[in-house]
Design a protein around this motif. Sequence first.
Motif: not given
Length: 259
Positions: A40-44, A112-119
Amino acid sequence: MNLNAPWKTIVRTLGRGGPIYVAAAVAADALALVACWHLAYLFRMGVERWQPARPWYDDYVLASVVCANLMGLAWAGLYRMPWRFFGFAELTRIIRVVCFVGVVSGVLVVGGGLAQVSRSVLVLHPVFSILVLCLTRMSVRMVWEQAQRQVASAQPGALRRAAVLGAGPSAQVLLQRLHEQGGWRVVAAFDDAPALQGRTVLGVPVVGRLGMAAQSKIMPRVDYVIVAIPPSQQADHARAMELAYRLGKTVVPWEPGFP
């Protein structure tokens, strides 16, 4: 050279059960879920930003999501039976568990405010996970069925001895088909209905309840256990499949077109 030997090895391997095979299934699912997260990270993000885009706490989020999925799949009963029994019931369970975990984990990450995890990863991971978990199980089932056909075709005159779990209307239809097809000898049937105890169904004696199959003296004489309870009877079918799997024989699940 025996060209049928690899198929026999596949039948023996996939026909076995036990804790080690359950652990292997859990480990395979865990690896698949981790791979889907990175996919998913690679795709995004693409190859260049795949690792740099991940925050330092991304591994902890990933571990939590994987553990939640595995616990959900175990609770749904996916590991009670091997992958060769994959069907529509297992498909729906995977979809429900993965979607539920995906929604809950997304809410917790955002809340939880973990904003850096890609939506986008939170959305794509459940989609990729459903596809991979289902495709791997479908592939195993297809290989299993092909191996069964190859082994059976190599022994055209062999008589396949079987016991049947279930003696209701579906079992009667199945026994009639087996009789017409030939090549099968059903030595006994098991059913929980008190009215069927001690009776015969199309010449096959009903020798006891489903739970008595494991202790029956008949089981060492058979190589196949046929579950004659259709999936539409979900609770009874799931219980019969679990009992059949524990017998250590080749299990043939009921299907509309069987045999």
